[in-house]
Design an enzyme around this catalytic site. Sequence first.
Site, PDB file in Angstrom:
ATOM      1  N   LYS A 178      -4.756  18.671  -5.280  1.00 60.70           N
ATOM      2  CA  LYS A 178      -4.708  17.703  -5.306  1.00 60.70           C
ATOM      3  C   LYS A 178      -4.333  18.147  -4.212  1.00 60.70           C
ATOM      4  CE  LYS A 178      -1.862  14.053  -5.439  1.00 60.70           C
ATOM      5  NZ  LYS A 178      -2.280  12.466  -5.075  1.00 60.70           N
TER       6      LYS A 178
ATOM      7  N   HIS B 139      -5.327   3.046   0.637  1.00 61.84           N
ATOM      8  CA  HIS B 139      -4.818   4.375   1.891  1.00 61.84           C
ATOM      9  C   HIS B 139      -5.259   5.153   2.720  1.00 61.84           C
ATOM     10  CE1 HIS B 139      -3.087   2.864  -1.760  1.00 61.84           C
ATOM     11  NE2 HIS B 139      -3.548   4.172  -3.170  1.00 61.84           N
TER      12      HIS B 139
ATOM     13  N   ASP C 174       0.919  -1.483  -0.344  1.00 58.68           N
ATOM     14  CA  ASP C 174       0.054  -0.270   0.089  1.00 58.68           C
ATOM     15  C   ASP C 174       0.866   1.249  -0.031  1.00 58.68           C
ATOM     16  OD1 ASP C 174      -1.347   2.544   0.686  1.00 58.68           O
ATOM     17  OD2 ASP C 174      -2.877   0.749   1.805  1.00 58.68           O
ATOM     18  N   HIS C 175       1.038   1.213  -1.309  1.00 60.81           N
ATOM     19  CA  HIS C 175       2.128   3.034  -1.409  1.00 60.81           C
ATOM     20  C   HIS C 175       2.080   3.686  -0.333  1.00 60.81           C
ATOM     21  CE1 HIS C 175      -0.154   5.467  -4.208  1.00 60.81           C
ATOM     22  NE2 HIS C 175       0.163   5.953  -3.484  1.00 60.81           N
TER      23      HIS C 175
HETATM   24  C1  BG6 Z   1      -3.205   4.733  -6.252  1.00 60.29           C
HETATM   25  C2  BG6 Z   1      -4.556   4.773  -7.346  1.00 60.29           C
HETATM   26  O1  BG6 Z   1      -3.227   4.007  -5.539  1.00 60.29           O
HETATM   27  O2  BG6 Z   1      -3.094   6.251  -5.741  1.00 60.29           O
HETATM   28  C3  BG6 Z   1      -4.325   6.571  -8.277  1.00 60.29           C
HETATM   29  O3  BG6 Z   1      -4.796   3.210  -8.054  1.00 60.29           O
HETATM   30  C4  BG6 Z   1      -4.266   7.674  -7.398  1.00 60.29           C
HETATM   31  O4  BG6 Z   1      -5.836   6.588  -9.009  1.00 60.29           O
HETATM   32  C5  BG6 Z   1      -3.080   7.147  -7.285  1.00 60.29           C
HETATM   33  O5  BG6 Z   1      -4.671   8.814  -8.232  1.00 60.29           O
HETATM   34  C6  BG6 Z   1      -2.524   8.356  -5.906  1.00 60.29           C
HETATM   35  O6  BG6 Z   1      -1.734   8.127  -4.941  1.00 60.29           O
HETATM   36  P1  BG6 Z   1      -0.508   9.652  -4.733  1.00 60.29           P
HETATM   37  O7  BG6 Z   1       0.356   9.025  -3.642  1.00 60.29           O
HETATM   38  O8  BG6 Z   1      -0.674  10.611  -5.978  1.00 60.29           O
HETATM   39  O9  BG6 Z   1      -1.098  10.272  -4.010  1.00 60.29           O
END
Ligand code: BG6
Length: 516
Positions: free
Chosen positions: A373, A268, A205-206
């Site tokens: 964002k 997330h 889960d990044h």
């Molecule tokens: C990903 C989703 O896991 O996370 C994307 O599949 C999303 O749709 C992205 O844009 C958002 O990640 P971050 O790190 O840019 O907030």
Amino acid sequence: MAAQPGQPTAEPAPENPLTAGLERLPVAPTTLVIFGATGDLARRKLLPALYNLAHEGALPERFHLVGVSRKEKARERYRAECEEAIRTYSRRTPDEDVLKKLLQHVRYVPGVFDDDSVYSELGKVLDGFEERAGEPLNRAFYLSTAPEFFPVIVEQLGRSKLQHHENAEVRVIIEKPFGTTLEEARELNRDVLAIFDETQVFRIDHYLGKETVQNMLAFRFANGMFEPLWNRNYIDSVQITASEDLGVGTRAGYYDHAGALRDLIQNHMLQLLCHVAMEPPGSFTAEEVRNEKVKVLNAIPEPTPADIAEMSVRAQYAAGHVGGEDVRGYLQEDGVPNTSTTETFAAIRLKVDNWRWAGVPFYIRTGKRLARKVTEIAVTLKPVPHLAFSQDGSLGVQPNQLVLTLQPNEGVSLRLGAKIPGTRMIIRPVNMEFLYGTAFLSQSPEAYERLITDAMRGDATLFTRNDEVEAQWRICDPIVAAWAKQPGPLAQYEAGSQGPAEADSLLLEGQRWRAI
Ligand code: BG6
């Protein structure tokens, strides 16, 4: 070089005392195998992360990378593609020597993922590295393919006996989505755990690799002043937002089957909620941290059909204006059927039914094509019991609010009431701010850099455990199922806006969404 007469001696770069203690932990010699080696994730995130680790000297001394993908191509061609991806997406301009050295250790194995010969070839390549090294090398298999291949690859690794190795560790790293329903997640866990032991499995889960997400635990558990307030007696509500200005882009094929709830909330955003709500672990180890997170998820009641109407809202973006440009609506995007009922915005209100949080609403909202964002967690405290200054008037006295911003400007901001200078006692809100980048004068590493290193080191603290992933689905599955039964079309919100007005219906009395 000695300074020339008349020229000033170059000042040594100033030390940043706040980063003293920064160190790299050693990583055992490893071969990383990326399945889906030519895909978007590999190009945009994994290869640049590997380059940046190499740049910092954080890769093991013996490191090999093997790309596996369906497309037939020569090793040299694949190396050139890796180089191009790194040059395009790395957060640093590559150093030519570091890049060259990294690319020397890249190999490519073509083939379809259910073909036995791919795995026998892979086995030979891995054995070859070890023969030359004269020692066993750890192996990490990174599944960065479309999810339907996860069980296939895992089964093949088992059939070809690549899931274990004498005298070396073997690990499997699995990308999201980990299932699209609770049943699928369970099935995938069964398939994976039939071949690998849980200690070998690293579910990505990044968000957990983001510095600021980890900093939330430091913020809560390394400071004495917040924790005494961190409960239902002082906290009124928690609001977690992950808004994006981008649309679905070229990912309609995936996104139209996923939607905002599955794409961001199931993984997330529930992780962020766990970081806000969990009890302090006894120690910062993989098992203890994850035990505490699972307890939070288990304290969230499974939504019933009656709840869902009141605690969830979904919508789709319509045409609008973002970043100075006119943009299309979701239904007009390439690859999206014009009858699609996939949500690009989702908001839910959850309860955490335990001693600490009973009665505190947790609002979660995410959407594409919103005004900007931002990912943040806002914790609003209860208002003071009596406002003694009201006879003099005040400019919108508001309850204290603590906002942890994860991106784009990572930091912490605390809203306080302060007196306006002058003879009268008039109060207005002001913010006390801490900005991560300014304080530490450093660029945070990309989440994947941290996660790849941890997986190679065998530290699973920042990865999702099997029971955690299932608990997340237990919360989201009933909502997904209820939405699937509701007829379209969906509520719309203008691209570039704050989201649909319908989201206000989730808010309990006296509460409002923060501006995006
Ligand atoms: C990903 C989703 O896991 O996370 C994307 O599949 C999303 O749709 C992205 O844009 C958002 O990640 P971050 O790190 O840019 O907030």
